[in-house]
Design an enzyme around this catalytic site. Structure first.
Site, PDB file in Angstrom:
ATOM      1  N   ARG A 148      -6.779  12.856   1.244  1.00 42.79           N
ATOM      2  CA  ARG A 148      -5.689  13.280   2.131  1.00 42.79           C
ATOM      3  C   ARG A 148      -4.334  12.696   1.722  1.00 42.79           C
ATOM      4  NH1 ARG A 148      -7.110   9.930   7.591  1.00 42.79           N
ATOM      5  NH2 ARG A 148      -9.098  10.989   7.306  1.00 42.79           N
TER       6      ARG A 148
ATOM      7  N   GLU B  27     -11.207  -9.157   3.070  1.00 42.79           N
ATOM      8  CA  GLU B  27      -9.923  -8.828   3.679  1.00 42.79           C
ATOM      9  C   GLU B  27     -10.180  -8.680   5.176  1.00 42.79           C
ATOM     10  OE1 GLU B  27      -7.247  -6.275   1.680  1.00 42.79           O
ATOM     11  OE2 GLU B  27      -6.368  -5.519   3.543  1.00 42.79           O
TER      12      GLU B  27
ATOM     13  N   GLU C 156      -8.616   0.697  -3.247  1.00 40.98           N
ATOM     14  CA  GLU C 156      -9.348   0.703  -1.978  1.00 40.98           C
ATOM     15  C   GLU C 156     -10.221   1.945  -1.932  1.00 40.98           C
ATOM     16  OE1 GLU C 156      -6.535  -0.067   1.262  1.00 40.98           O
ATOM     17  OE2 GLU C 156      -8.045   0.887   2.540  1.00 40.98           O
TER      18      GLU C 156
ATOM     19  N   ARG D 198      -9.226   8.261  -0.755  1.00 47.79           N
ATOM     20  CA  ARG D 198     -10.194   8.664   0.273  1.00 47.79           C
ATOM     21  C   ARG D 198     -11.037   9.823  -0.223  1.00 47.79           C
ATOM     22  NH1 ARG D 198      -8.813   6.611   5.694  1.00 47.79           N
ATOM     23  NH2 ARG D 198     -10.543   7.930   6.357  1.00 47.79           N
TER      24      ARG D 198
ATOM     25  N   HIS E 106       1.025   6.137   1.985  1.00 43.45           N
ATOM     26  CA  HIS E 106       1.767   7.051   2.855  1.00 43.45           C
ATOM     27  C   HIS E 106       2.981   7.678   2.188  1.00 43.45           C
ATOM     28  CE1 HIS E 106      -1.147   6.548   5.828  1.00 43.45           C
ATOM     29  NE2 HIS E 106      -1.023   5.225   5.801  1.00 43.45           N
TER      30      HIS E 106
ATOM     31  N   ASN F 167       0.851  -1.188   0.000  1.00 38.50           N
ATOM     32  CA  ASN F 167       0.000   0.000   0.000  1.00 38.50           C
ATOM     33  C   ASN F 167       0.895   1.248   0.000  1.00 38.50           C
ATOM     34  OD1 ASN F 167      -1.398   2.251   1.107  1.00 38.50           O
ATOM     35  ND2 ASN F 167      -3.037   0.893   1.746  1.00 38.50           N
TER      36      ASN F 167
ATOM     37  N   HIS G  64      -5.531   3.737  -1.643  1.00 35.20           N
ATOM     38  CA  HIS G  64      -6.848   4.109  -1.111  1.00 35.20           C
ATOM     39  C   HIS G  64      -7.139   5.552  -1.497  1.00 35.20           C
ATOM     40  CE1 HIS G  64      -9.481   4.406   2.825  1.00 35.20           C
ATOM     41  NE2 HIS G  64     -10.158   4.725   1.727  1.00 35.20           N
TER      42      HIS G  64
ATOM     43  N   HIS H  66      -3.759  -4.511   7.739  1.00 34.99           N
ATOM     44  CA  HIS H  66      -3.860  -3.356   8.617  1.00 34.99           C
ATOM     45  C   HIS H  66      -2.935  -3.494   9.824  1.00 34.99           C
ATOM     46  CE1 HIS H  66      -5.289   0.273  10.507  1.00 34.99           C
ATOM     47  NE2 HIS H  66      -5.846   0.560   9.355  1.00 34.99           N
TER      48      HIS H  66
ATOM     49  N   THR I 122      -8.251   3.611   8.602  1.00 35.88           N
ATOM     50  CA  THR I 122      -9.492   2.834   8.547  1.00 35.88           C
ATOM     51  C   THR I 122      -9.639   2.071   9.867  1.00 35.88           C
ATOM     52  OG1 THR I 122      -8.964   2.568   6.220  1.00 35.88           O
ATOM     53  CG2 THR I 122     -10.796   1.268   7.066  1.00 35.88           C
TER      54      THR I 122
END
Ligand code: PXP
Length: 249
Positions: A51, A153, A72, A47, A12, A9, A45, A196, A103
């Protein structure tokens, strides 16, 4: 046991970029570096508040990488439109709250089954593997199978937080829930993924759950990349996953 897939992922990388504005570091470059390091897929993801990942990032990652893209997103009309335009390999539906840092929980599939059935069908028809991000809760897993998802998931956040805090009993109890949930999901015909909060310390017992076929990992690896480089961070995670499953690389 079969080798697990590792999805990286890259959200970040975009978080760090956005902290300063401008173009650096570039999540597309991170996705390509992850692919070169042996990742089996890229997760991003988009969002509602944008962000981290932005619309243009999602399109550019889709274009750049050859490994599957896991898009995502929250189950909204806006995201369905963007997913149709992006045509990712997979769509992972997650709950989203503006005020949360990440999340926080799984989707409440059981309480929203009719709407999710209608939401999942067109995504599946366009060819996406639709995954629902759920807590390791039998009610949610049974509901995921009913609404037509191909994949669940499992949310590993509670387990990973307990490992990080040294709360061994909580970690053991949560690992039991995850193990049972994975078995139940596979019996219901669902492919099982998990993710996660996974770190080097928490990955082993998760990787050893036989029904899990894919782990999606982001925040820890992007942080670890500061010290080892992204390639080194991913290779070490891969090594620990293989060790847990007794896979010889
Ligand atoms: N899987 C899902 C469905 C997620 O929402 C996230 C966080 O965006 C992850 C995996 C990766 O979690 P982390 O960044 O904590 O590794």
């Amino acid at each position: 046991m079969d080798r697990l897939r590792l999805g990286i992922n890259v959200d970040h990388v975009a978080t760090i970029r956005n902290a300063r504005g401008g173009d650096n570091p570039d999540p597309v470059r991170a996705a390509l570096a992850a692919e070169a390091a042996g990742a089996d897929g890229i997760t991003a993801h988009l969002r509602e508040d944008r962000r981290h990942i932005r619309d243009a990032d999602m399109a550019a990652i889709r274009e750049a990488v050859s490994i599957p893209l896991n898009f995502e997103m929250a189950a909204t009309d806006e995201m369905a439109r963007i997913a149709r335009a992006t045509r990712p390999h997979a769509v992972c539906l997650v709950p989203e709250k503006r005020e949360e840092r990440t999340t926080e929980g799984g989707l409440k599939v059981a309480g929203d089954a009719n709407r999710l059935t209608d939401y999942v069908a067109p995504l599946a028809e366009m060819g996406a593997r639709v995954s629902l991000f759920v807590a390791p809760d039998p009610r949610q897993i049974e509901a995921a199978a009913r609404v037509g998802a191909a994949v669940v998931e499992l949310h590993t956040g509670t387990y990973c937080d307990a490992v990080a805090a040294g709360e061994l009993q909580v970690a053991a109890d949560e690992l039991t829930r995850l193990t049972e949930a994975a078995r139940l999901a596979a019996e219901a015909g669902l492919e099982v993924h998990a993710g996660h909060g996974i770190t080097y310390d928490s990955v082993g017992p998760l990787a050893a759950i036989p029904q899990i076929v894919e782990l999606n990992i982001g925040h820890f690896l992007i942080g670890e990349a500061v010290f080892r480089g992204l390639d080194g961070a991913i290779v070490e995670m891969r090594r620990r996953m293989d060790l847990a499953r007794d896979v010889v690389a």
